[in-house]
Design a protein around this motif. Structure first.
Motif, PDB file in Angstrom:
ATOM      1  N   UNK A   3       0.840  -1.204   0.000  1.00  0.00           N
ATOM      2  CA  UNK A   3       0.000   0.000   0.000  1.00  0.00           C
ATOM      3  C   UNK A   3       0.874   1.251   0.000  1.00  0.00           C
ATOM      4  N   UNK A   4       1.920   1.261   0.802  1.00  0.00           N
ATOM      5  CA  UNK A   4       2.781   2.438   0.884  1.00  0.00           C
ATOM      6  C   UNK A   4       3.547   2.673  -0.417  1.00  0.00           C
ATOM      7  N   UNK A   5       3.977   1.603  -1.053  1.00  0.00           N
ATOM      8  CA  UNK A   5       4.631   1.733  -2.358  1.00  0.00           C
ATOM      9  C   UNK A   5       3.649   2.281  -3.379  1.00  0.00           C
ATOM     10  N   UNK A   6       2.408   1.802  -3.346  1.00  0.00           N
ATOM     11  CA  UNK A   6       1.377   2.293  -4.253  1.00  0.00           C
ATOM     12  C   UNK A   6       1.067   3.760  -4.034  1.00  0.00           C
ATOM     13  N   UNK A  53       1.777   6.587  -6.787  1.00  0.00           N
ATOM     14  CA  UNK A  53       0.642   7.400  -7.223  1.00  0.00           C
ATOM     15  C   UNK A  53       0.944   8.883  -7.012  1.00  0.00           C
ATOM     16  N   UNK A  54       1.557   9.219  -5.899  1.00  0.00           N
ATOM     17  CA  UNK A  54       1.933  10.607  -5.641  1.00  0.00           C
ATOM     18  C   UNK A  54       2.938  11.102  -6.669  1.00  0.00           C
ATOM     19  N   UNK A  55       3.918  10.283  -6.989  1.00  0.00           N
ATOM     20  CA  UNK A  55       4.896  10.662  -8.020  1.00  0.00           C
ATOM     21  C   UNK A  55       4.193  10.825  -9.357  1.00  0.00           C
ATOM     22  N   UNK A  56       3.297   9.914  -9.693  1.00  0.00           N
ATOM     23  CA  UNK A  56       2.571   9.998 -10.954  1.00  0.00           C
ATOM     24  C   UNK A  56       1.718  11.256 -11.057  1.00  0.00           C
ATOM     25  N   UNK A  82       2.481   1.260 -13.628  1.00  0.00           N
ATOM     26  CA  UNK A  82       2.723   1.037 -12.202  1.00  0.00           C
ATOM     27  C   UNK A  82       2.442   2.253 -11.322  1.00  0.00           C
ATOM     28  N   UNK A  83       2.405   3.439 -11.885  1.00  0.00           N
ATOM     29  CA  UNK A  83       2.216   4.623 -11.056  1.00  0.00           C
ATOM     30  C   UNK A  83       0.817   4.688 -10.447  1.00  0.00           C
ATOM     31  N   UNK A  84      -0.185   4.168 -11.114  1.00  0.00           N
ATOM     32  CA  UNK A  84      -1.534   4.155 -10.565  1.00  0.00           C
ATOM     33  C   UNK A  84      -2.042   2.735 -10.342  1.00  0.00           C
ATOM     34  N   UNK A  85      -1.530   1.764 -11.073  1.00  0.00           N
ATOM     35  CA  UNK A  85      -2.018   0.395 -10.973  1.00  0.00           C
ATOM     36  C   UNK A  85      -1.637  -0.312  -9.692  1.00  0.00           C
ATOM     37  N   UNK A  86      -0.471  -0.007  -9.130  1.00  0.00           N
ATOM     38  CA  UNK A  86      -0.019  -0.699  -7.916  1.00  0.00           C
ATOM     39  C   UNK A  86      -0.942  -0.391  -6.749  1.00  0.00           C
ATOM     40  N   UNK A  87      -1.381   0.852  -6.645  1.00  0.00           N
ATOM     41  CA  UNK A  87      -2.285   1.214  -5.553  1.00  0.00           C
ATOM     42  C   UNK A  87      -3.626   0.494  -5.684  1.00  0.00           C
ATOM     43  N   UNK A  88      -4.152   0.412  -6.888  1.00  0.00           N
ATOM     44  CA  UNK A  88      -5.424  -0.287  -7.087  1.00  0.00           C
ATOM     45  C   UNK A  88      -5.284  -1.782  -6.833  1.00  0.00           C
ATOM     46  N   UNK A  89      -4.180  -2.367  -7.266  1.00  0.00           N
ATOM     47  CA  UNK A  89      -3.938  -3.788  -7.033  1.00  0.00           C
ATOM     48  C   UNK A  89      -3.801  -4.081  -5.536  1.00  0.00           C
ATOM     49  N   UNK A  90      -3.037  -3.266  -4.832  1.00  0.00           N
ATOM     50  CA  UNK A  90      -2.837  -3.478  -3.401  1.00  0.00           C
ATOM     51  C   UNK A  90      -4.142  -3.299  -2.632  1.00  0.00           C
ATOM     52  N   UNK A  91      -4.959  -2.347  -3.038  1.00  0.00           N
ATOM     53  CA  UNK A  91      -6.256  -2.156  -2.392  1.00  0.00           C
ATOM     54  C   UNK A  91      -7.160  -3.363  -2.629  1.00  0.00           C
ATOM     55  N   UNK A  92      -7.134  -3.911  -3.836  1.00  0.00           N
ATOM     56  CA  UNK A  92      -7.917  -5.109  -4.127  1.00  0.00           C
ATOM     57  C   UNK A  92      -7.460  -6.304  -3.307  1.00  0.00           C
TER      58      UNK A  92
END
Length: 73
Positions: free
Chosen positions: A2-5, A9-12, A35-45
Protein backbone atom coordinates in the motif's frame (compact mmCIF):
# COMPACT_ATOMS: atom_id res chain seq x y z
CA UNK A 1 2.54 -2.70 -0.89
CA UNK A 2 0.00 0.00 0.00
CA UNK A 3 2.78 2.44 0.88
CA UNK A 4 4.63 1.73 -2.36
CA UNK A 5 1.38 2.29 -4.25
CA UNK A 6 0.74 5.59 -2.47
CA UNK A 7 4.29 6.74 -3.20
CA UNK A 8 4.08 5.79 -6.89
CA UNK A 9 0.64 7.40 -7.22
CA UNK A 10 1.93 10.61 -5.64
CA UNK A 11 4.90 10.66 -8.02
CA UNK A 12 2.57 10.00 -10.95
CA UNK A 13 0.31 12.88 -9.95
CA UNK A 14 3.18 15.33 -9.53
CA UNK A 15 4.71 14.33 -12.86
CA UNK A 16 1.56 14.49 -14.99
CA UNK A 17 -1.13 16.67 -13.43
CA UNK A 18 1.04 19.16 -11.57
CA UNK A 19 4.09 19.29 -13.83
CA UNK A 20 3.60 23.01 -14.57
CA UNK A 21 3.37 23.91 -10.86
CA UNK A 22 6.42 24.79 -8.70
CA UNK A 23 6.38 21.36 -6.99
CA UNK A 24 5.81 19.50 -10.24
CA UNK A 25 8.33 17.13 -11.79
CA UNK A 26 8.98 16.80 -15.51
CA UNK A 27 9.72 13.38 -17.02
CA UNK A 28 9.97 12.41 -20.65
CA UNK A 29 7.77 9.30 -20.32
CA UNK A 30 4.07 9.08 -19.55
CA UNK A 31 3.25 8.26 -15.93
CA UNK A 32 -0.53 8.26 -16.32
CA UNK A 33 -0.81 4.49 -16.71
CA UNK A 34 1.09 1.45 -15.56
CA UNK A 35 2.72 1.04 -12.20
CA UNK A 36 2.22 4.62 -11.06
CA UNK A 37 -1.53 4.15 -10.56
CA UNK A 38 -2.02 0.40 -10.97
CA UNK A 39 -0.02 -0.70 -7.92
CA UNK A 40 -2.29 1.21 -5.55
CA UNK A 41 -5.42 -0.29 -7.09
CA UNK A 42 -3.94 -3.79 -7.03
CA UNK A 43 -2.84 -3.48 -3.40
CA UNK A 44 -6.26 -2.16 -2.39
CA UNK A 45 -7.92 -5.11 -4.13
CA UNK A 46 -5.63 -7.56 -2.32
CA UNK A 47 -6.41 -5.87 0.98
CA UNK A 48 -10.16 -5.99 0.39
CA UNK A 49 -10.05 -9.64 -0.72
CA UNK A 50 -8.92 -10.65 2.78
CA UNK A 51 -12.01 -9.28 4.51
CA UNK A 52 -14.76 -11.70 5.42
CA UNK A 53 -18.38 -10.75 4.79
CA UNK A 54 -20.48 -9.79 7.80
CA UNK A 55 -24.18 -9.19 8.31
CA UNK A 56 -24.05 -5.39 8.06
CA UNK A 57 -21.92 -4.98 4.91
CA UNK A 58 -24.80 -3.37 3.02
CA UNK A 59 -25.14 -0.69 5.68
CA UNK A 60 -21.39 -0.05 5.77
CA UNK A 61 -21.26 0.10 1.97
CA UNK A 62 -24.07 2.63 1.84
CA UNK A 63 -22.36 4.80 4.46
CA UNK A 64 -19.08 4.71 2.54
CA UNK A 65 -20.95 5.54 -0.68
CA UNK A 66 -22.77 8.49 0.87
CA UNK A 67 -19.60 9.88 2.46
CA UNK A 68 -17.82 9.58 -0.89
CA UNK A 69 -20.65 11.37 -2.70
CA UNK A 70 -20.59 14.16 -0.13
CA UNK A 71 -16.82 14.55 -0.42
CA UNK A 72 -17.08 14.56 -4.20
CA UNK A 73 -19.58 17.41 -4.30
Amino acid sequence: MIFIGIALCTIGIFVKAYSAKPLGISFEFDTRNGPFFGVLLYATGCLLANFKACSNWLFIGLIVFLVGVQLHF
